[in-house]
Design an enzyme around this catalytic site. Structure first.
Site, PDB file in Angstrom:
ATOM      1  N   ARG A 567      29.383 -25.844 -15.177  1.00 30.55           N
ATOM      2  CA  ARG A 567      28.005 -25.382 -15.252  1.00 30.55           C
ATOM      3  C   ARG A 567      27.872 -24.268 -16.282  1.00 30.55           C
ATOM      4  O   ARG A 567      28.759 -23.434 -16.427  1.00 30.55           O
ATOM      5  CB  ARG A 567      27.551 -24.843 -13.883  1.00 30.55           C
ATOM      6  CG  ARG A 567      27.651 -25.835 -12.755  1.00 30.55           C
ATOM      7  CD  ARG A 567      26.614 -26.900 -12.769  1.00 30.55           C
ATOM      8  NE  ARG A 567      25.256 -26.404 -12.825  1.00 30.55           N
ATOM      9  CZ  ARG A 567      24.180 -27.154 -12.550  1.00 30.55           C
ATOM     10  NH1 ARG A 567      24.325 -28.434 -12.180  1.00 30.55           N
ATOM     11  NH2 ARG A 567      22.984 -26.656 -12.642  1.00 30.55           N
ATOM     12  N   VAL A 568      26.741 -24.272 -16.943  1.00 26.34           N
ATOM     13  CA  VAL A 568      26.477 -23.194 -17.891  1.00 26.34           C
ATOM     14  C   VAL A 568      25.392 -22.259 -17.357  1.00 26.34           C
ATOM     15  O   VAL A 568      25.002 -21.310 -18.012  1.00 26.34           O
ATOM     16  CB  VAL A 568      26.061 -23.736 -19.281  1.00 26.34           C
ATOM     17  CG1 VAL A 568      27.219 -24.485 -19.922  1.00 26.34           C
ATOM     18  CG2 VAL A 568      24.835 -24.645 -19.168  1.00 26.34           C
ATOM     19  N   ASP A 569      24.905 -22.541 -16.146  1.00 27.08           N
ATOM     20  CA  ASP A 569      23.893 -21.657 -15.553  1.00 27.08           C
ATOM     21  C   ASP A 569      24.549 -20.842 -14.430  1.00 27.08           C
ATOM     22  O   ASP A 569      25.761 -20.790 -14.323  1.00 27.08           O
ATOM     23  CB  ASP A 569      22.711 -22.491 -15.033  1.00 27.08           C
ATOM     24  CG  ASP A 569      23.161 -23.601 -14.081  1.00 27.08           C
ATOM     25  OD1 ASP A 569      24.356 -23.655 -13.719  1.00 27.08           O
ATOM     26  OD2 ASP A 569      22.302 -24.419 -13.715  1.00 27.08           O
ATOM     27  N   ASP A 570      23.748 -20.223 -13.598  1.00 30.53           N
ATOM     28  CA  ASP A 570      24.324 -19.370 -12.563  1.00 30.53           C
ATOM     29  C   ASP A 570      24.605 -20.145 -11.287  1.00 30.53           C
ATOM     30  O   ASP A 570      24.308 -19.702 -10.185  1.00 30.53           O
ATOM     31  CB  ASP A 570      23.384 -18.189 -12.281  1.00 30.53           C
ATOM     32  CG  ASP A 570      23.291 -17.294 -13.500  1.00 30.53           C
ATOM     33  OD1 ASP A 570      24.325 -17.125 -14.161  1.00 30.53           O
ATOM     34  OD2 ASP A 570      22.194 -16.798 -13.789  1.00 30.53           O
TER      35      ASP A 570
END
Ligand code: PRX
Length: 699
Positions: A567-570
Site C-alpha cells: 500500500r502507498v496510503d495509510d
C-alpha cells in the site's frame, strides 16, 4: 453525462488494436523449470506449466490468453455479455447497453453499471440453476469442525432447502428486498446459508468478521441499520472459546444508545462450543435459530432483482478512521466472481476446493461462497484455527477431503513454513492440483516453499491480486497459460486494464514502477461507498483523474510481469487484514492517558506487516508496562484482537513539521531501525525529537 461511452461497442476499435505490450511475456532469456520436473531453486526465474497441465487447462497457452484478453479489451460488451448470457440464468435480459461507465471526475459523477435492466438472482444461479443442471446430489459444502472428528456435509439440494427455510423465516420477520441484515457468524455452514438466504430475497447482507469487537460491530450496525442481526452463541477457535453472543449483546446496547435498535437477534446454538442454557438471553429480541428456522417451508420463491440492485455491503478500512461500506451490486459481481474463479483456478467439476479465508472478508464472499458456488463446486469450510491441534492440520484436512485446489494467504504459508517441513510431508497431499495465494505480496522464499514442499513442485500457484473494492481477481496467473515468477501476480485478468502511473498521473510504459491504477471498469467493480458517494469519488477517482486508483504500488519488469509492492496510503496489511493506521490511532487516543499517537507499518516475519505505535502519554503520566497493556487492550476492544499493536514506542513528542504535520516518513524509518536513512530532518519544528525517540527505541 455518465453515458459518454454510449458507443462502447466501437470505443476501442482503432485506439487499442492489440493488448498493451505489458500483457506479452518475453521470457526466452530466463532460466526455467517445468512444473513437476524438479523443485524450483533460487536460480530459476520462472516455472513453466507442464504439457500435461496445459493440455487439460481451460486456457492452455499464452497465445490463447492473449487472444481472449485482446477480445475482452477491444469489445468488453461483447466479451462479458457472451459469458453472462451463456452461463447464467436471467429472468429478463439487460437492455441495449451492456455497460456504461464514467470513471473520470472531470466529466461528472462517477458511475458504473453493468447489465442494467437485466433481471436475475444470485442465489438462484448458485443453487436452483445448478440443481436443474443435475447437481442436486453433488456435495456443495463439506464442513470441518475446529475439533478433529466432527464434520458435516450438505448436497446442493439440501443446501437449497436450508437456504429457503431461513429465507422464509427472514421474510416472516419483515425482511424485504433492499433491507440490510448484519451477520456476525464464524465459519459454520450457517454463514454461507445466511448469505444465500439474504440474496434469495433481495436483502443486503453485511457480514462482519467475527473477530471484530463489539464497538466495531456497533459502528457497522449504526451505519447500515439492519432489520435483523444473525449470530451464534459461541465458537471454538483452537483451544479457546469465543463468546460471540456477548459481543453482539454489547454491540446492540451500544447501537441502541446511538439511536439504532434492532428488534431481532437470531442466534444459532453452536452446541460444540456452548449450550444454550449458558447463553445470556434477552427475551423478546433473541431467538434460537434451531427453534424457528426448521419450521419453515423448504422452498421459497426467488425475489428477482435488477443487475444493479445492491447485493451486499462489506466494510473495509481506509486512510481515515471511519470504515467504508463497500457496496457490490448483483449482475456484474455474479458474472465476474464466477468467471475469475473458473479461469484462475482452472476449475474442473471434480475439484474439491478449499479457501482458508473467513466469510467475514471479501475473499470469503467472492471465493468461498459466490464464485465457487456459481460454478457448482464442492466447497470445504473449516471452522477452526489452521494450526490446531498442530501445524499439520491443514494437510490432514487436505488428505481427508482430497482437496484439489487450496487457496490461502502468505501469512499462513510463512507461519507453517516456520513450523517445519515434517508437518507437511507426513501427509500425502497428492490430491492437490492448484494452489492460490491472496491478501499481500508473497515473498519469493515463501512462494518456493509453498510450491516445492506443499505442492510437491507439481501445482501451479495462482497469486491473485485484488481488493474488497474490485470484487474479484484483477491480476492473476492463469495456471495453464502463464510461466510463473515466484512473487509476481503476473498479468491482468480478462477485461482488466491495469496501468502504472507516476505521481502526476502519467501512464508509464515498459519496465517501470509507480502507482497502480485501472482504466475502464470491469463487471465486479464496487459501485459506491454506502451513504457516501462523495468519499468514493474522492478516495478512488480524484487522485488520478480518469483512473480507478488502487492504493497499491506496483512495478512491471522487462518481461511485463506485475509485482505488487504494498500500500502507498495509510493502510497497513497485517496477516492479509487491512487496517487503517488512523483507526488504530483513534482507538489509542481514546485512552484517557494517551495524548497523541502515530501508527506505522513495520516489516514482520510472519504477518507481513506489524503494527508499530508511537504514543505520547498525557502530561504527568509516565510510561509503564501497565499503561502499555491497557493501551493494547483499548485497541482490542475498539477494533478487534487482530489490530492490536505489536509494539508501543514511547514518544515524549512526535516529529512534526512547522505546520504541525506528523512526519511519518521519519517514524517509519525509526520503526524499521533504518536510522541512517532518516533523510532530511531540518524541516522539523524540533529536530531534537528524533534523537529522543531513537534513545527510547527499546524501552
Ligand atoms: O495491498 C493489496 C493487498 O491487499 C489489499 C486489499 O485488501 P482487501 O481489500 O482486504 O482484500 C484482500 C483480499 C483480496 C490490496 O490493496 N493484496 C491483496 N492481494 C494481494 C495483495 N498484494 C499483493 N499481492 C496479492 N496477491
Amino acid at each position: 453525462n455518465h453515458n459518454h461511452n454510449h458507443n462502447h461497442h466501437f470505443r476501442h476499435a482503432d485506439s487499442t488494436a492489440s493488448p498493451p505490450s505489458s500483457a506479452v511475456a518475453k521470457i526466452s532469456h530466463l532460466k526455467a523449470v517445468v512444473l513437476g520436473d524438479a523443485p524450483a531453486s533460487e536460480e530459476d526465474d520462472v516455472v513453466l506449466p507442464s504439457h500435461e497441465f496445459s493440455r487439460q487447462a481451460l486456457v492452455p497457452s499464452q497465445q490463447k490468453y492473449l487472444e481472449m484478453y485482446k477480445a475482452s479489451i477491444e469489445n468488453p460488451a461483447g466479451f462479458w455479455s457472451g459469458i453472462a448470457s451463456s452461463e447464467f440464468y436471467w429472468k429478463q435480459r439487460w437492455g441495449d447497453q451492456v455497460y456504461s461507465e464514467n470513471l473520470d471526475v472531470r466529466r461528472g459523477n462517477i458511475k458504473i453499471e453493468w447489465f442494467k435492466g437485466g433481471i436475475t438472482n444470485v442465489c438462484y444461479n448458485c443453487l436452483d440453476r445448478n440443481i436443474d443442471a443435475g447437481l442436486a446430489d453433488k456435495i456443495a459444502l463439506y464442513w470441518e469442525s475446529n475439533e478433529p472428528g466432527f464434520d458435516a456435509t450438505l448436497t446442493y439440494s439440501q443446501l437449497l432447502q436450508r437456504v429457503c427455510q431461513l429465507a422464509n423465516y427472514l421474510k416472516s420477520v419483515g425482511v424485504r428486498k433492499g433491507d440490510a441484515v448484519v451477520v456476525y457468524l464464524p465459519m459454520l455452514m450457517e454463514l454461507p446459508i445466511t448469505m444465500l438466504a439474504c440474496t434469495r430475497i433481495g436483502a443486503v447482507h453485511s457480514v462482519v468478521f467475527a473477530g471484530f469487537s463489539s464497538e466495531s460491530l456497533a459502528q457497522r450496525i449504526v451505519d447500515c441499520k439492519p432489520k435483523v442481526v444473525i449470530t451464534c452463541n459461541a465458537v471454538k477457535r483452537g483451544p479457546k472459546t469465543i463468546f460471540l453472543k456477548d459481543i453482539v449483546d454489547a454491540a446492540l446496547i451500544d447501537s441502541a444508545n446511538k439511536g439504532i435498535s434492532v428488534d431481532v437477534c437470531l442466534t444459532y446454538e453452536n452446541q460444540l462450543a456452548l449450550k444454550r442454557e449458558k447463553t445470556k438471553w434477552k427475551e423478546g429480541r433473541d431467538i434460537w435459530w434451531e427453534d424457528v428456522v426448521p419450521k419453515y417451508p423448504t422452498s421459497c420463491d426467488v425475489e428477482w432483482v435488477d443487475a444493479e440492485d445492491p447485493h451486499f455491503l462489506l466494510y473495509t478500512s481506509g486512510s481515515t478512521g471511519k470504515p467504508k461500506g463497500v457496496l457490490h451490486t448483483t449482475g456484474g459481481y455474479m458474472v465476474y466472481t464466477a468467471t475469475t474463479f473458473k479461469y484462475a483456478f482452472d476449475y474442473k467439476d471434480s475439484d474439491v476446493y478449499w479457501c482458508t479465508a473467513d466469510c467475514g472478508w471479501i475473499t470469503g464472499h467472492s471465493y468461498v461462497t459466490y464464485g465457487p458456488m456459481l460454478n457448482g463446486a464442492t466447497i470445504l469450510l473449516y471452522e477452526g484455527a489452521p494450526n490446531y491441534p498442530d501445524p499439520g492440520r491443514c494437510w490432514d484436512i487436505v488428505d481427508k477431503y482430497k482437496v484439489t485446489i487450496f487457496y490461502t494467504a502468505p501469512t499462513l504459508v510463512r507461519s507453517l513454513m516456520r513450523d517445519g517441513d515434517e508437518y507437511v510431508t507426513r501427509y500425502s497431499r497428492k490430491s492437490l492440483r492448484v494452489l492460490g495465494s491472496v491478501g499481500e505480496p508473497i515473498n519469493p522464499s515463501a512462494w518456493r516453499w509453498f510450491f516445492n514442499v506443499v505442492g510437491g513442485s507439481r501445482c501451479p500457484i495462482s497469486d491473485t491480486w485484488w481488493q474488497t473494492e474490485t470484487g474479484g481477481f484483477m491480476i492473476t496467473p492463469l495456471p495453464g497459460a502463464w510461466p510463473q515468477k515466484p512473487g509476481s501476480a503476473t498479468f491482468p485478468f480478462f477485461g482488466v486494464q491495469p496501468v502504472i502511473v507516476d505521481e502526476k498521473g502519467v501512464e508509464l510504459d515498459g519496465e517501470c514502477s509507480g502507482y497502480l491504477c485501472v482504466k475502464s471498469s470491469w463487471p465486479g467493480a464496487f459501485r459506491t461507498l454506502y451513504g457516501d458517494h462523495e468519499r468514493y469519488e474522492t478516495t478512488y477517482f480524484k487522485p488520478f483523474p480518469g483512473y480507478y486508483f488502487t492504493g497499491d504500488g506496483c512495478s512491471r519488469d522487462k518481461d511485463g510481469y506485475h509485482w505488487l509492492t504494498g500500500r502507498v496510503d495509510d493502510v497497513i496489511n497485517v496477516s492479509g487484514h487491512r487496517i487503517g493506521t488512523a483507526e488504530v490511532e483513534s482507538a489509542l487516543v481514546s485512552h484517557p492517558q494517551c495524548a497523541e499517537a502515530a501508527v506505522v507499518g513495520v516489516e514482520h516475519q510472519v504477518k507481513g506487516q506489524g503494527i508499530y505505535a508511537f504514543v505520547t502519554p498525557v502530561e504527568g503520566i509516565s510510561y509503564s508496562e501497565e499503561l502499555r497493556k491497557s493501551l493494547i487492550l483499548t485497541v482490542r476492544t475498539q477494533i478487534g484482537a487482530f489490530a492490536a499493536p505489536d509494539k508501543i514506542h514511547w514518544a515524549p513528542a512526535l516529529p512534526k513539521t512547522r505546520s504541525g504535520k506528523i512526519m511519518r516518513r521519519i517514524l517509519r524509518k525509526i520503526a524499521a531501525r533504518q536510522l541512517d536513512e532518516l533523510g532530511d530532518t531540518s524541516t522539523l519544528a524540533d529536530p531534537g525529537v528524533v534523537d529522543q525517540l531513537i534513545k527510547l527505541a527499546d524501552t
